[in-house]
Write an enzyme that holds these catalytic residues in place. Structure first.
Site, PDB file in Angstrom:
ATOM      1  N   ARG A  83     114.315  98.124  25.258  1.00  0.00           N
ATOM      2  CA  ARG A  83     113.611  98.131  26.456  1.00  0.00           C
ATOM      3  C   ARG A  83     112.277  98.437  26.405  1.00  0.00           C
ATOM      4  O   ARG A  83     111.935  99.644  26.103  1.00  0.00           O
ATOM      5  CB  ARG A  83     114.482  99.203  27.414  1.00  0.00           C
ATOM      6  CG  ARG A  83     114.320  99.346  28.988  1.00  0.00           C
ATOM      7  CD  ARG A  83     115.113 100.336  29.358  1.00  0.00           C
ATOM      8  NE  ARG A  83     114.993 100.649  31.032  1.00  0.00           N
ATOM      9  CZ  ARG A  83     113.809 101.168  31.285  1.00  0.00           C
ATOM     10  NH1 ARG A  83     113.280 101.825  30.429  1.00  0.00           N
ATOM     11  NH2 ARG A  83     113.600 101.450  32.584  1.00  0.00           N
ATOM     12  N   LYS A 107     107.386 106.925  25.643  1.00  0.00           N
ATOM     13  CA  LYS A 107     107.988 108.107  25.892  1.00  0.00           C
ATOM     14  C   LYS A 107     107.521 109.242  25.218  1.00  0.00           C
ATOM     15  O   LYS A 107     106.898 109.223  24.289  1.00  0.00           O
ATOM     16  CB  LYS A 107     109.743 108.139  25.436  1.00  0.00           C
ATOM     17  CG  LYS A 107     110.361 107.068  26.704  1.00  0.00           C
ATOM     18  CD  LYS A 107     111.940 107.324  26.439  1.00  0.00           C
ATOM     19  CE  LYS A 107     112.514 106.690  27.620  1.00  0.00           C
ATOM     20  NZ  LYS A 107     113.875 106.048  27.640  1.00  0.00           N
TER      21      LYS A 107
HETATM   22  N1  HH2 Z   1     114.627 104.876  30.123  1.00  0.00           N
HETATM   23  C1  HH2 Z   1     113.891 105.005  31.496  1.00  0.00           C
HETATM   24  C2  HH2 Z   1     114.768 104.372  32.599  1.00  0.00           C
HETATM   25  N2  HH2 Z   1     115.781 103.796  32.387  1.00  0.00           N
HETATM   26  N3  HH2 Z   1     117.513 102.917  31.104  1.00  0.00           N
HETATM   27  C3  HH2 Z   1     118.118 102.845  29.581  1.00  0.00           C
HETATM   28  N4  HH2 Z   1     119.181 102.195  29.485  1.00  0.00           N
HETATM   29  N5  HH2 Z   1     117.429 103.463  28.734  1.00  0.00           N
HETATM   30  C4  HH2 Z   1     116.206 104.201  28.504  1.00  0.00           C
HETATM   31  O1  HH2 Z   1     115.870 104.710  27.707  1.00  0.00           O
HETATM   32  C5  HH2 Z   1     115.727 104.147  29.957  1.00  0.00           C
HETATM   33  C6  HH2 Z   1     116.530 103.770  31.232  1.00  0.00           C
HETATM   34  C7  HH2 Z   1     112.859 105.909  31.273  1.00  0.00           C
HETATM   35  O2  HH2 Z   1     111.759 105.077  31.527  1.00  0.00           O
HETATM   36  P1  HH2 Z   1     110.883 104.306  32.679  1.00  0.00           P
HETATM   37  O3  HH2 Z   1     111.621 103.524  33.514  1.00  0.00           O
HETATM   38  O4  HH2 Z   1     109.689 103.667  32.266  1.00  0.00           O
HETATM   39  O5  HH2 Z   1     110.270 105.559  33.443  1.00  0.00           O
HETATM   40  P2  HH2 Z   1     110.757 106.351  34.845  1.00  0.00           P
HETATM   41  O6  HH2 Z   1     112.138 106.608  34.913  1.00  0.00           O
HETATM   42  O7  HH2 Z   1     109.758 107.238  35.060  1.00  0.00           O
HETATM   43  O8  HH2 Z   1     110.829 105.124  35.973  1.00  0.00           O
END
Ligand code: HH2
Length: 278
Positions: free
Chosen positions: A257, A223
């Site tokens: 995660r 992040k």
């Molecule tokens: N962060 C992201 C997405 N979903 N869900 C939970 N429970 N907690 C988190 O911190 C979280 C989440 C963002 O990360 P990522 O899926 O890699 O990116 P994007 O939303 O751009 O797909």
């Protein structure tokens, strides 16, 4: 203590690793790499081999400013991947804010529903609870605002207290909707409507959220807060992400995660060995 996830029972006595599969063109760290089912499923299998304990499949990016995705498109992205992976050695989670897709994903075999919007959409809790025999678990995340605008000057008086109060209220609502506490995961939502100082305060105060639900999840992987510290682009934040996962577990997270499963697995194995010395 266990997290009950559909027919899976995950022990919370050791930290669990949730591997991230983004079936999106625009996720902040791996957008476009796994947009079609085939590479997404191959990546999922690689993360399982690396030692993931559960996998989170998402079809809509939540990065600041991300464009919303239609139900049809999100369904087309995630359902084939969930169908291919469900019923295997580990539980499959769906990362969605849409109640209809929550229901469809659970019917397709997902055993955890992860909602960054905290099940505030009309009918969201009911949609999980209505899949009567599935016993799906839920992850309730805190977000201030919505992805498009959430990083425009987020404000808190006491971020740890406010996020904790929100999560406690959402857990009460989930229990009232018929979801048992041992199926509820809470997450303070790093980077979702938070400044650098807010994120660091939440990481330091993570232990305060430990007993709000059945389990505590932290998502810090790659992040921006780690980019601000290291000056690195998302795909070069692996070492910083591992350090952050270690801190999260030391501060009380049951589940991390992450995108980089193998590295996280090894780091947490060292932590576990260290903690077991008498
Ligand atoms: N962060 C992201 C997405 N979903 N869900 C939970 N429970 N907690 C988190 O911190 C979280 C989440 C963002 O990360 P990522 O899926 O890699 O990116 P994007 O939303 O751009 O797909």
């Amino acid at each position: 203590m266990f997290l009950h996830c559909g027919s899976y029972k995950l022990p919370l006595s050791r930290p669990l690793i949730m591997g991230v599969i983004n079936v999106t063109p625009d996720s902040f760290s791996d957008g476009g790499k796994f947009l079609e089912p085939k590479p997404a499923i191959a990546h999922a299998k690689a993360l399982i081999a690396e030692g993931a304990d559960l996998l989170d499949i998402g079809g809509e990016s939540t990065r600041p400013g991300a464009a919303p995705v239609s139900l049809e498109e999100e369904r087309r992205r995630v359902l084939p991947v969930i169908e291919a992976l469900a019923g295997g050695a580990l539980p499959i989670s769906v990362d969605t804010q849409k109640p209809v897709l929550m229901r469809e994903a659970v019917a397709a075999g997902a055993s955890l529903v992860n909602d960054v919007y905290g099940f505030r959409a009309e009918g969201a809790f009911e949609s999980v609870a209505s899949v009567a025999s599935s016993g799906a678990a839920i992850c309730i995340m805190h977000m201030q605002g919505e992805p498009r605008t959430m990083q425009h000057d987020p404000q808190y008086v006491d971020v740890v207290a406010e996020v904790g109060a929100y999560l406690a209220e959402r857990v009460r609502a989930a229990i009232a909707a018929g979801i048992a506490r041992e199926r509820i995961v809470v997450d303070p939502g790093f980077g979702f409507g938070k400044t650098q100082a807010h994120n660091l305060a939440l990481l330091r105060g993570l232990g305060r959220f430990k007993d709000i639900g059945g389990a505590l999840l932290a998502g810090l992987s790659r992040k921006t807060l780690l980019g601000r510290i290291t000056g690195r682009e998302p795909d070069a934040r692996e070492f910083a992400s591992v350090a952050a996962a270690m801190l999260a577990v030391q501060n009380g997270a049951h589940i991390v995660r992450v995108h980089d499963v193998a590295a996280t697995r090894d780091a947490l194995a060292v932590l576990r060995a260290y903690e077991q010395i008498d």
